[in-house]
Scaffold this motif. Sequence first.
Motif, PDB file in Angstrom:
ATOM      1  N   GLN A 110     -17.979   4.947  -6.328  1.00 25.02           N
ATOM      2  CA  GLN A 110     -16.930   4.901  -7.339  1.00 25.02           C
ATOM      3  C   GLN A 110     -15.861   5.953  -7.097  1.00 25.02           C
ATOM      4  O   GLN A 110     -14.724   5.790  -7.541  1.00 25.02           O
ATOM      5  CB  GLN A 110     -17.538   5.032  -8.726  1.00 25.02           C
ATOM      6  N   MET A 111     -16.205   7.045  -6.420  1.00 29.04           N
ATOM      7  CA  MET A 111     -15.162   7.995  -6.023  1.00 29.04           C
ATOM      8  C   MET A 111     -14.191   7.324  -5.051  1.00 29.04           C
ATOM      9  O   MET A 111     -12.965   7.478  -5.166  1.00 29.04           O
ATOM     10  CB  MET A 111     -15.797   9.230  -5.384  1.00 29.04           C
ATOM     11  N   GLY A 112     -14.753   6.582  -4.089  1.00 27.48           N
ATOM     12  CA  GLY A 112     -13.895   5.836  -3.177  1.00 27.48           C
ATOM     13  C   GLY A 112     -13.091   4.788  -3.903  1.00 27.48           C
ATOM     14  O   GLY A 112     -11.892   4.583  -3.625  1.00 27.48           O
ATOM     15  N   ALA A 113     -13.724   4.105  -4.863  1.00 28.23           N
ATOM     16  CA  ALA A 113     -13.026   3.078  -5.630  1.00 28.23           C
ATOM     17  C   ALA A 113     -11.911   3.681  -6.474  1.00 28.23           C
ATOM     18  O   ALA A 113     -10.809   3.117  -6.588  1.00 28.23           O
ATOM     19  CB  ALA A 113     -14.021   2.331  -6.514  1.00 28.23           C
ATOM     20  N   ALA A 114     -12.181   4.834  -7.093  1.00 30.35           N
ATOM     21  CA  ALA A 114     -11.168   5.498  -7.913  1.00 30.35           C
ATOM     22  C   ALA A 114      -9.977   5.917  -7.058  1.00 30.35           C
ATOM     23  O   ALA A 114      -8.811   5.770  -7.460  1.00 30.35           O
ATOM     24  CB  ALA A 114     -11.774   6.708  -8.616  1.00 30.35           C
ATOM     25  N   LEU A 115     -10.263   6.457  -5.864  1.00 31.97           N
ATOM     26  CA  LEU A 115      -9.177   6.841  -4.957  1.00 31.97           C
ATOM     27  C   LEU A 115      -8.327   5.630  -4.595  1.00 31.97           C
ATOM     28  O   LEU A 115      -7.087   5.691  -4.601  1.00 31.97           O
ATOM     29  CB  LEU A 115      -9.762   7.473  -3.693  1.00 31.97           C
ATOM     30  N   ALA A 116      -8.990   4.505  -4.288  1.00 29.92           N
ATOM     31  CA  ALA A 116      -8.247   3.308  -3.915  1.00 29.92           C
ATOM     32  C   ALA A 116      -7.475   2.734  -5.098  1.00 29.92           C
ATOM     33  O   ALA A 116      -6.342   2.261  -4.944  1.00 29.92           O
ATOM     34  CB  ALA A 116      -9.212   2.258  -3.357  1.00 29.92           C
ATOM     35  N   ALA A 117      -8.081   2.743  -6.287  1.00 27.47           N
ATOM     36  CA  ALA A 117      -7.411   2.185  -7.458  1.00 27.47           C
ATOM     37  C   ALA A 117      -6.109   2.925  -7.759  1.00 27.47           C
ATOM     38  O   ALA A 117      -5.054   2.299  -7.959  1.00 27.47           O
ATOM     39  CB  ALA A 117      -8.342   2.235  -8.668  1.00 27.47           C
ATOM     40  N   TYR A 118      -6.178   4.255  -7.757  1.00 23.70           N
ATOM     41  CA  TYR A 118      -4.967   5.030  -8.054  1.00 23.70           C
ATOM     42  C   TYR A 118      -4.023   5.061  -6.859  1.00 23.70           C
ATOM     43  O   TYR A 118      -2.817   4.858  -6.994  1.00 23.70           O
ATOM     44  CB  TYR A 118      -5.327   6.448  -8.468  1.00 23.70           C
ATOM     45  N   GLY A 119      -4.588   5.315  -5.673  1.00 27.08           N
ATOM     46  CA  GLY A 119      -3.748   5.426  -4.487  1.00 27.08           C
ATOM     47  C   GLY A 119      -2.999   4.144  -4.179  1.00 27.08           C
ATOM     48  O   GLY A 119      -1.818   4.169  -3.803  1.00 27.08           O
ATOM     49  N   THR A 120      -3.666   3.001  -4.349  1.00 27.77           N
ATOM     50  CA  THR A 120      -3.016   1.724  -4.087  1.00 27.77           C
ATOM     51  C   THR A 120      -1.909   1.457  -5.109  1.00 27.77           C
ATOM     52  O   THR A 120      -0.837   0.954  -4.762  1.00 27.77           O
ATOM     53  CB  THR A 120      -4.047   0.580  -4.113  1.00 27.77           C
ATOM     54  N   GLY A 121      -2.171   1.807  -6.379  1.00 30.40           N
ATOM     55  CA  GLY A 121      -1.121   1.668  -7.395  1.00 30.40           C
ATOM     56  C   GLY A 121       0.074   2.548  -7.086  1.00 30.40           C
ATOM     57  O   GLY A 121       1.230   2.145  -7.267  1.00 30.40           O
ATOM     58  N   LEU A 122      -0.190   3.767  -6.586  1.00 37.74           N
ATOM     59  CA  LEU A 122       0.894   4.685  -6.225  1.00 37.74           C
ATOM     60  C   LEU A 122       1.675   4.146  -5.028  1.00 37.74           C
ATOM     61  O   LEU A 122       2.913   4.200  -4.999  1.00 37.74           O
ATOM     62  CB  LEU A 122       0.306   6.056  -5.903  1.00 37.74           C
ATOM     63  N   ILE A 123       0.955   3.610  -4.023  1.00 36.32           N
ATOM     64  CA  ILE A 123       1.626   3.018  -2.857  1.00 36.32           C
ATOM     65  C   ILE A 123       2.532   1.868  -3.286  1.00 36.32           C
ATOM     66  O   ILE A 123       3.680   1.757  -2.844  1.00 36.32           O
ATOM     67  CB  ILE A 123       0.569   2.531  -1.834  1.00 36.32           C
ATOM     68  N   ARG A 124       2.017   1.031  -4.181  1.00 33.65           N
ATOM     69  CA  ARG A 124       2.822  -0.105  -4.648  1.00 33.65           C
ATOM     70  C   ARG A 124       4.062   0.368  -5.408  1.00 33.65           C
ATOM     71  O   ARG A 124       5.163  -0.191  -5.264  1.00 33.65           O
ATOM     72  CB  ARG A 124       1.956  -1.002  -5.541  1.00 33.65           C
ATOM     73  N   THR A 125       3.910   1.412  -6.233  1.00 35.77           N
ATOM     74  CA  THR A 125       5.039   1.920  -7.009  1.00 35.77           C
ATOM     75  C   THR A 125       6.102   2.562  -6.116  1.00 35.77           C
ATOM     76  O   THR A 125       7.303   2.353  -6.295  1.00 35.77           O
ATOM     77  CB  THR A 125       4.561   2.933  -8.054  1.00 35.77           C
ATOM     78  N   GLU A 126       5.641   3.343  -5.122  1.00 35.65           N
ATOM     79  CA  GLU A 126       6.571   4.090  -4.278  1.00 35.65           C
ATOM     80  C   GLU A 126       7.139   3.257  -3.136  1.00 35.65           C
ATOM     81  O   GLU A 126       8.309   3.402  -2.777  1.00 35.65           O
ATOM     82  CB  GLU A 126       5.875   5.333  -3.714  1.00 35.65           C
ATOM     83  N   TRP A 127       6.311   2.386  -2.534  1.00 34.85           N
ATOM     84  CA  TRP A 127       6.743   1.636  -1.359  1.00 34.85           C
ATOM     85  C   TRP A 127       7.071   0.182  -1.649  1.00 34.85           C
ATOM     86  O   TRP A 127       7.628  -0.509  -0.807  1.00 34.85           O
ATOM     87  CB  TRP A 127       5.664   1.697  -0.272  1.00 34.85           C
ATOM     88  N   GLY A 128       6.663  -0.296  -2.840  1.00 34.02           N
ATOM     89  CA  GLY A 128       6.953  -1.682  -3.183  1.00 34.02           C
ATOM     90  C   GLY A 128       6.087  -2.695  -2.472  1.00 34.02           C
ATOM     91  O   GLY A 128       6.398  -3.888  -2.455  1.00 34.02           O
ATOM     92  N   SER A 129       4.952  -2.253  -1.866  1.00 35.09           N
ATOM     93  CA  SER A 129       4.089  -3.163  -1.117  1.00 35.09           C
ATOM     94  C   SER A 129       2.656  -2.669  -1.160  1.00 35.09           C
ATOM     95  O   SER A 129       2.395  -1.460  -1.158  1.00 35.09           O
ATOM     96  CB  SER A 129       4.558  -3.256   0.334  1.00 35.09           C
ATOM     97  N   TYR A 130       1.724  -3.634  -1.148  1.00 38.03           N
ATOM     98  CA  TYR A 130       0.303  -3.309  -1.086  1.00 38.03           C
ATOM     99  C   TYR A 130      -0.239  -3.303   0.343  1.00 38.03           C
ATOM    100  O   TYR A 130      -1.357  -2.872   0.583  1.00 38.03           O
ATOM    101  CB  TYR A 130      -0.503  -4.349  -1.888  1.00 38.03           C
ATOM    102  N   PHE A 131       0.528  -3.784   1.288  1.00 39.03           N
ATOM    103  CA  PHE A 131      -0.003  -4.040   2.615  1.00 39.03           C
ATOM    104  C   PHE A 131      -0.560  -2.800   3.320  1.00 39.03           C
ATOM    105  O   PHE A 131      -1.612  -2.878   3.972  1.00 39.03           O
ATOM    106  CB  PHE A 131       1.059  -4.712   3.481  1.00 39.03           C
ATOM    107  N   PRO A 132       0.087  -1.618   3.244  1.00 37.97           N
ATOM    108  CA  PRO A 132      -0.491  -0.451   3.922  1.00 37.97           C
ATOM    109  C   PRO A 132      -1.894  -0.107   3.429  1.00 37.97           C
ATOM    110  O   PRO A 132      -2.741   0.337   4.213  1.00 37.97           O
ATOM    111  CB  PRO A 132       0.506   0.675   3.602  1.00 37.97           C
ATOM    112  N   ALA A 133      -2.149  -0.320   2.144  1.00 36.95           N
ATOM    113  CA  ALA A 133      -3.470  -0.015   1.586  1.00 36.95           C
ATOM    114  C   ALA A 133      -4.537  -0.916   2.196  1.00 36.95           C
ATOM    115  O   ALA A 133      -5.658  -0.471   2.480  1.00 36.95           O
ATOM    116  CB  ALA A 133      -3.452  -0.179   0.068  1.00 36.95           C
ATOM    117  N   PHE A 134      -4.220  -2.184   2.415  1.00 43.28           N
ATOM    118  CA  PHE A 134      -5.176  -3.102   3.034  1.00 43.28           C
ATOM    119  C   PHE A 134      -5.531  -2.644   4.456  1.00 43.28           C
ATOM    120  O   PHE A 134      -6.692  -2.703   4.873  1.00 43.28           O
ATOM    121  CB  PHE A 134      -4.607  -4.523   3.079  1.00 43.28           C
ATOM    122  N   GLN A 135      -4.551  -2.174   5.198  1.00 48.72           N
ATOM    123  CA  GLN A 135      -4.793  -1.756   6.578  1.00 48.72           C
ATOM    124  C   GLN A 135      -5.642  -0.488   6.641  1.00 48.72           C
ATOM    125  O   GLN A 135      -6.560  -0.371   7.465  1.00 48.72           O
ATOM    126  CB  GLN A 135      -3.457  -1.535   7.292  1.00 48.72           C
TER     127      GLN A 135
END
Length: 441
Positions: free
Chosen positions: A388-413
């Motif tokens: 869940q620590m990994g999940a929490a990092l991904a949940a917030y980090g992916t939301g931040l990536i989407r907000t700042e970069w406008g895309s989810y694709f880097p998170a998938f990679q």
Amino acid sequence: MIDASAPRRFHGSAPALARRLSRRVEGRLHYGWVAAVLAFTTLLVGAGVRAAPGVLFVPLEQALGWDRATIAAAVSLNIFLYGFMGPFAAALMQAIGVRRTILTGLGLLAVTTITSTLMTQPWQMMLSWGLLVGLGTGLTSMTLAATVVNRWFIKQRGLVMGLLTASSATGQLVFLPGMAALATHFGWQAVGLTVGAAALVLAPLVALLLPDSPRAVGLAPLGGTLEDELPQKSGNPIVIAFTTLARASKSVDFWLLFGSFFVCGLSTNGLIGTHLISACFDQGIPEVMAASLLALMGLFDLVGTTGSGWLSDRVDSRKLLFWYYGLRGLSLFYLPLSGFSLYGLSVFAAFYGLDWIATVPPTLRLVTDRFGRRDAPVVFGWIGAGHQMGAALAAYGTGLIRTEWGSYFPAFQVAGVACVVTAVMVLFINRRRAGGWAPAG
């Protein structure tokens, strides 16, 4: 059957209805299967509650004007607490009993999700869906499955763990499309009311039918003898949890399992479970259709995780984990290349869904083999905290990536690379490594 009134060490209690039912089905059905069904249903409802924020991103964004990073922060706290509570929930089940622990969690979930329909400010979402739902789902987490399996079953342990683990996938299958439809047609508040009502309906069944242990209804574990049953520990659950952690953390295997589960959480419920619906919405796919995609993954995972439990009784769990993490990484590399077409997403759903949480049965098998049946639920709880620590990092980090970069694709990679690295790492887990632990049971 044994004399349940005979002097014995404390093994918990059983409702009168459960004792009568166990006597009625004796010789035809071991009551462990009833306990497993109740655990499955509890985990299913918990999965529905945990899946709810995934369909709330867009409705809350539209209704209240919150950006996705703000919503993701609450989801991240929820996911972190769900995992962090795991070892304490397992210790609490040993100290006060499984039934009381589950009822506490269900009550907290029911009250919190229903009252969350009144929220108007971001801090209220942090308090309700972040803090309180995180604590409630933590009390009904996968450590419940580990406790029930190790307490009630000697034979078919891997299969039962696979079935209980699959309840998370089934929770998505049952709840996600309906919750998305409710949010679309009746507003986001309908989601909280629905999952809260589900928790309320389940609580009386647990209270009336779930014993704390086989001996509480006069039975031995399925496939075992009375000597195989694990007595409950007495004492402070917090002390039990941290004492177990102090011992387990001396083992290299603990950290290898912890790290692998960190990546498991990062690449599943933190990334796909939380953000796939929003990622599909960005590509012009309606919410209900995207939720149905996750439900399709749940259907495939029901098959894959049950099969994984069956295989973990027969195949080296390290080899299973190697294939699971490797194939998951490849599927995440593929997702941005799918074009988010119906065909491409269907291929991803099938391929990724088969091993969504298929990692859990072989991981628990390794934990049990390495640390013993009695301590395995608490150790697994700490390893689950890594998930869940990994999940929490991904949940917030992916939301931040989407907000700042406008895309989810880097998170998938990034998640795909992490899975491939983990596939190699799990091969170094050694169930027979000397030192660092004296298994108890």
